[in-house]
Design a protein around this motif. Sequence first.
Motif: not given
Length: 229
Positions: A58-62, A113-114, A118-119
Amino acid sequence: MTLLLRDRLEGDLVIEVAFTGSTLDLGDRADAEVRSRALAAVSAATGAEPVVMRQVHGADVEVVEDAAAAPTCDALVTTRPGLALLARAADCVPVLLADPAAGVVAAVHSGRPGLAAGVVPATLRRMRRLGAEQVVAWVGPHVCGACYEVPEALRDEVAALVPEARSTTSWGTPALDLGAGVRAQLAAAGVATVHEVRVCTREDADWPSYRRDGDAATRFAGVVWMSPR
């Protein structure tokens, strides 16, 4: 050797990057003891505590502040020295990012997918909110555009979002060039210094490759960490 292709930058902090190659299995399917030994080896080689994410394409950032975190995401960012951020791969693109003056680093897992989601740009936005300005990037080993065959419809879908990723295999079928797509996203986001490891994981048996080995493929990692000068 635990860490390969090491590089180092010095600013207010020392920032180092490296890749683990095929000597360590950091995959989710690895036996718990094997994985634990691999993480211990990374810790010993870096002098930092490894932080691994649950990668979901995905494109989630932590943003992480301690090694206890194991977030579900595809990018980790930290301003804390002593943490070694890992982005694992076996054909996808591990991207390491750093601003040595601001003391901000990130590890990104950019698969197909990333890339489309736009990850990498999302990670750079998060880093800049933390003070990063002059970001340097390292693009790790990944499957090349001449080897990553995909259905034509899928190539068109991704290329509609990232035109630079459009490619053709060496045998003439539709393909995607994930590395070219990542480089284009870095350039569009203003990252001028990009170091690329020009290795195709499918072609080079020294690196894990899902495309070559299927479920038997292990996982290597790109690693970035900071320490005081």
